[in-house]
Design an enzyme around this catalytic site. Sequence first.
Site, PDB file in Angstrom:
ATOM      1  N   GLY A  17     -24.100 -17.217 -54.868  1.00 25.04           N
ATOM      2  CA  GLY A  17     -25.438 -17.679 -54.497  1.00 25.04           C
ATOM      3  C   GLY A  17     -26.018 -16.977 -53.279  1.00 25.04           C
ATOM      4  N   ILE A  18     -26.569 -17.760 -52.376  1.00 23.10           N
ATOM      5  CA  ILE A  18     -27.264 -17.223 -51.200  1.00 23.10           C
ATOM      6  C   ILE A  18     -26.291 -16.446 -50.301  1.00 23.10           C
ATOM      7  CG2 ILE A  18     -28.472 -17.893 -49.081  1.00 23.10           C
ATOM      8  CD1 ILE A  18     -29.620 -20.301 -50.664  1.00 23.10           C
ATOM      9  N   ASN A  90     -23.017 -20.586 -43.797  1.00 24.35           N
ATOM     10  CA  ASN A  90     -23.710 -20.756 -45.084  1.00 24.35           C
ATOM     11  C   ASN A  90     -23.003 -21.740 -46.017  1.00 24.35           C
ATOM     12  OD1 ASN A  90     -25.337 -19.697 -47.569  1.00 24.35           O
ATOM     13  ND2 ASN A  90     -23.196 -19.358 -48.109  1.00 24.35           N
ATOM     14  N   ALA A  91     -21.674 -21.910 -45.866  1.00 25.77           N
ATOM     15  CA  ALA A  91     -20.938 -22.789 -46.796  1.00 25.77           C
ATOM     16  C   ALA A  91     -21.553 -24.182 -46.772  1.00 25.77           C
ATOM     17  CB  ALA A  91     -19.466 -22.861 -46.397  1.00 25.77           C
ATOM     18  N   GLY A 151     -32.029 -39.535 -52.819  1.00 23.21           N
ATOM     19  CA  GLY A 151     -30.721 -39.204 -53.411  1.00 23.21           C
ATOM     20  C   GLY A 151     -29.886 -38.283 -52.537  1.00 23.21           C
ATOM     21  N   TYR A 155     -26.740 -35.309 -47.553  1.00 24.80           N
ATOM     22  CA  TYR A 155     -27.099 -33.884 -47.420  1.00 24.80           C
ATOM     23  C   TYR A 155     -28.213 -33.695 -46.385  1.00 24.80           C
ATOM     24  CZ  TYR A 155     -28.456 -29.166 -49.050  1.00 24.80           C
ATOM     25  OH  TYR A 155     -28.761 -27.825 -49.132  1.00 24.80           O
ATOM     26  N   PRO A 185     -34.006 -22.799 -46.235  1.00 32.73           N
ATOM     27  CA  PRO A 185     -34.579 -22.374 -47.515  1.00 32.73           C
ATOM     28  C   PRO A 185     -35.153 -23.556 -48.295  1.00 32.73           C
ATOM     29  CG  PRO A 185     -32.250 -21.700 -47.300  1.00 32.73           C
ATOM     30  CD  PRO A 185     -32.537 -22.720 -46.234  1.00 32.73           C
TER      31      PRO A 185
END
Length: 248
Positions: A17-18, A90-91, A151, A155, A185
């Site tokens: 991914g990113i 980033n993880a 939801g 996060y 992002p």
Amino acid sequence: MSNLKGKVALVTGGTGGIGAAICLKLAESGAKIATNYRNEEKAKAWQAEAKKAGHDIAVYQADVSDFDACQTLVDQVEKDLGPIDILVNNAGITKDGMFKKMSKDKWDAVMSINLDGLFNITKPLVEGMTDRGWGRIINISSINGQKGQLGQTNYAASKAGMHGFTMALAQEVARKGVTVNTVSPGYISTEMVMAVSEEIRNSIIANIPVNRLGTSEEIAALVDFLASEEAGFATGADFSMNGGQHMM
Ligand code: NDP
């Protein structure tokens, strides 16, 4: 493209991914790159692909939620490639659920990787950066840490927490030539987003003023700039790249 010749970069979770796009971009700019992973098979396959494209990326198995493993990782990377100049945190993971159904396990899993991971990996290397008088720390947060998302109490809290960390650490290390910034992002066309049904994807895109998903390469280009010498006056900031979906 920045000139990162002679620099060493550690990008956490850089095998998909990113993170993978960030590794390749920083490598194109001349940095020596290390990344860590949990899934060995995926990491080795990606490393071989990067090699075919002309980039030697050093990969190490290490879970960012494990403090001791992060210390070992930093020691090993510095032994193999040299002192780490650039860190890209980033993880990250999601474990979504409405709050009334949010289990303690889901909460803890997200916090231990997205937020404790930030501490665990930054802690063993920031002093080296300040001693040497140069460093770049770039934390990959999310639009949902800025605006919240149903939801995603776990996060969103972890990603908002990342920027608090950025602002506090930026003040502590600014005089020592080290900058600390957040990149937030919006929806990026990674496997995770492309796996949802076309109908849901179209409803996401309908809320993005530029009328498309972002690409990992666009995020990588911003990270590449923040890692450069020219970005030395940017610190403690949160850089949004979200197609206009959330304007601050
Ligand atoms: P992916 O799931 O594709 O990649 C996440 C990476 O993190 C994987 O390489 C994974 O490695 C690694 N990782 C996860 N947990 C750990 C751990 N405990 N220790 C070490 N590595 C770990 O996600 P994306 O590329 O989409 O996301 C990258 C970052 O960008 C994340 O922080 C995410 O929150 C953020 N983001 C993504 C957006 C999007 O639209 N995709 C939007 C906004 C933010 P492995 O597979 O080996 O476990």
